[in-house]
Every structure is written in C-alpha cells, then in structure tokens.
Scaffold this motif. Structure first.
Motif, PDB file in Angstrom:
ATOM      1  N   ALA A  56      71.466  90.500  88.843  1.00 43.17           N
ATOM      2  CA  ALA A  56      71.607  88.991  88.447  1.00 43.17           C
ATOM      3  C   ALA A  56      71.014  88.899  87.059  1.00 43.17           C
ATOM      4  O   ALA A  56      70.033  89.551  86.835  1.00 43.17           O
ATOM      5  N   PHE A  57      71.766  87.896  86.524  1.00 43.52           N
ATOM      6  CA  PHE A  57      71.216  87.643  84.938  1.00 43.52           C
ATOM      7  C   PHE A  57      70.020  86.725  85.142  1.00 43.52           C
ATOM      8  O   PHE A  57      70.227  85.311  84.829  1.00 43.52           O
ATOM      9  N   THR A  58      68.934  87.284  85.295  1.00 44.53           N
ATOM     10  CA  THR A  58      67.783  86.162  85.772  1.00 44.53           C
ATOM     11  C   THR A  58      66.842  86.352  84.402  1.00 44.53           C
ATOM     12  O   THR A  58      66.992  87.421  83.369  1.00 44.53           O
ATOM     13  N   SER A  59      65.755  85.496  84.304  1.00 42.70           N
ATOM     14  CA  SER A  59      64.886  85.530  83.356  1.00 42.70           C
ATOM     15  C   SER A  59      64.101  86.828  83.445  1.00 42.70           C
ATOM     16  O   SER A  59      63.875  87.520  82.323  1.00 42.70           O
ATOM     17  N   TYR A  60      63.795  87.295  84.745  1.00 43.01           N
ATOM     18  CA  TYR A  60      62.973  88.591  84.740  1.00 43.01           C
ATOM     19  C   TYR A  60      63.840  89.689  84.276  1.00 43.01           C
ATOM     20  O   TYR A  60      63.229  90.602  83.467  1.00 43.01           O
ATOM     21  N   ALA A  61      64.996  89.721  84.585  1.00 44.92           N
ATOM     22  CA  ALA A  61      65.771  90.961  84.187  1.00 44.92           C
ATOM     23  C   ALA A  61      66.072  90.962  82.624  1.00 44.92           C
ATOM     24  O   ALA A  61      65.804  92.044  82.181  1.00 44.92           O
ATOM     25  N   VAL A  62      66.312  89.777  81.951  1.00 42.79           N
ATOM     26  CA  VAL A  62      66.453  89.562  80.764  1.00 42.79           C
ATOM     27  C   VAL A  62      65.129  90.247  80.133  1.00 42.79           C
ATOM     28  O   VAL A  62      65.091  90.907  78.955  1.00 42.79           O
ATOM     29  N   ARG A  63      63.988  89.727  80.320  1.00 42.35           N
ATOM     30  CA  ARG A  63      62.590  90.066  79.803  1.00 42.35           C
ATOM     31  C   ARG A  63      62.639  91.437  79.730  1.00 42.35           C
ATOM     32  O   ARG A  63      62.023  92.290  79.079  1.00 42.35           O
ATOM     33  N   ASN A  64      62.862  92.310  81.061  1.00 37.13           N
ATOM     34  CA  ASN A  64      62.477  93.712  81.361  1.00 37.13           C
ATOM     35  C   ASN A  64      63.613  94.568  80.466  1.00 37.13           C
ATOM     36  O   ASN A  64      63.211  95.710  79.886  1.00 37.13           O
ATOM     37  N   GLU A  65      64.920  94.014  80.293  1.00 36.07           N
ATOM     38  CA  GLU A  65      65.678  94.575  79.352  1.00 36.07           C
ATOM     39  C   GLU A  65      65.676  94.586  77.843  1.00 36.07           C
ATOM     40  O   GLU A  65      65.587  95.645  77.191  1.00 36.07           O
ATOM     41  N   LEU A  66      65.195  93.217  77.696  1.00 36.02           N
ATOM     42  CA  LEU A  66      64.547  93.256  75.988  1.00 36.02           C
ATOM     43  C   LEU A  66      63.568  94.077  75.880  1.00 36.02           C
ATOM     44  O   LEU A  66      63.481  94.665  74.877  1.00 36.02           O
ATOM     45  N   LYS A  67      62.496  94.198  76.452  1.00 36.06           N
ATOM     46  CA  LYS A  67      61.555  94.881  76.395  1.00 36.06           C
ATOM     47  C   LYS A  67      61.830  96.553  76.412  1.00 36.06           C
ATOM     48  O   LYS A  67      61.343  97.357  75.412  1.00 36.06           O
ATOM     49  N   ARG A  68      62.698  96.927  77.150  1.00 38.35           N
ATOM     50  CA  ARG A  68      63.028  98.355  77.370  1.00 38.35           C
ATOM     51  C   ARG A  68      63.873  98.590  75.838  1.00 38.35           C
ATOM     52  O   ARG A  68      63.514  99.839  75.513  1.00 38.35           O
ATOM     53  N   ARG A  69      64.681  97.686  75.497  1.00 41.10           N
ATOM     54  CA  ARG A  69      65.468  98.185  74.399  1.00 41.10           C
ATOM     55  C   ARG A  69      64.718  98.094  73.120  1.00 41.10           C
ATOM     56  O   ARG A  69      64.695  98.765  72.193  1.00 41.10           O
ATOM     57  N   VAL A  70      63.900  97.306  72.923  1.00 45.98           N
ATOM     58  CA  VAL A  70      63.022  96.963  71.872  1.00 45.98           C
ATOM     59  C   VAL A  70      61.998  98.045  71.557  1.00 45.98           C
ATOM     60  O   VAL A  70      62.060  98.871  70.391  1.00 45.98           O
ATOM     61  N   THR A  71      61.569  98.580  72.779  1.00 50.87           N
ATOM     62  CA  THR A  71      60.851  99.633  72.606  1.00 50.87           C
ATOM     63  C   THR A  71      61.500 101.089  72.242  1.00 50.87           C
ATOM     64  O   THR A  71      61.048 101.815  71.445  1.00 50.87           O
ATOM     65  N   ALA A  72      62.644 100.996  72.814  1.00 57.00           N
ATOM     66  CA  ALA A  72      63.287 102.277  72.580  1.00 57.00           C
ATOM     67  C   ALA A  72      63.898 102.396  71.316  1.00 57.00           C
ATOM     68  O   ALA A  72      64.121 103.462  70.713  1.00 57.00           O
ATOM     69  N   LEU A  73      63.943 101.155  70.530  1.00 50.33           N
ATOM     70  CA  LEU A  73      64.332 101.256  69.228  1.00 50.33           C
ATOM     71  C   LEU A  73      62.999 101.340  68.073  1.00 50.33           C
ATOM     72  O   LEU A  73      62.971 101.203  66.927  1.00 50.33           O
ATOM     73  N   SER A  74      62.017 101.617  68.770  1.00 51.81           N
ATOM     74  CA  SER A  74      60.734 101.777  68.167  1.00 51.81           C
ATOM     75  C   SER A  74      60.086 100.601  67.473  1.00 51.81           C
ATOM     76  O   SER A  74      59.314 100.521  66.656  1.00 51.81           O
TER      77      SER A  74
END
Length: 93
Positions: A56-74
């Motif tokens: 689901a598109f929840t606040s928790y899921a958005v936070r985790n995905e944002l952190k994962r992608r930002v980290t992947a981009l260094s």
C-alpha cells in the motif's frame, strides 16, 4: 510539464488545478524524472501517479522507499525525508 490535480484545498469550485513544472536541466529535474517514469512504467492518463507494486502507498512505505533510493544514489539520506511531501509545503512551493 503540467500536473493536473482533480482537487485541491484551495480549489473551492472543485474544478481541479493545473501546476506548471519547468525543466531545470539538472540531474534531479522533475520533468526528466517524470519522462523516465513514464518510459519505464507507462500507464493510462487516469491511473494514479504514485503507487507501489507490492504494498500500500502508506507514509511508512514512502519513507522506506525514499531512504532506499536516496542512499542508492549516494546522497545523504538525512537531508531527504517524507516531510518534503507534506501538503502545506507543496502548496507553499
């Protein structure tokens, strides 16, 4: 790019609102990102813009995905958080 919202807090007549977003030419350009998204995941014009395939598109899921992608981009993930997406900040911008 023109982003059309079906409704907005400031749209008292409920006619929808159009937001013009200019291309910046920078790596984080929103127009460039949108073109990339539509190339990778084409959707009909009436489909939700934001969705997750497996959750689901929840606040928790958005936070985790944002952190994962930002980290992947260094990038420093401490500089990016879900508060960037708050309604008030978006309307102010």
């Amino acid at each position: 790019m023109i982003l059309r919202l079906k409704r907005s807090k400031t749209d008292v007549d409920h006619q929808g609102v159009a937001i013009t977003i200019a291309a910046s030419g920078q790596p984080e350009c929103p127009v460039r990102a949108m073109k990339h998204l539509l190339e990778k995941d084409p959707q009909p014009g009436n489909a939700p813009l934001f969705r997750f395939e497996r959750s689901a598109f929840t606040s928790y899921a958005v936070r985790n995905e944002l952190k994962r992608r930002v980290t992947a981009l260094s990038f420093n993930s401490k500089l990016y958080n879900r508060h960037l997406f708050r309604k008030g900040a978006t309307q102010h911008a």
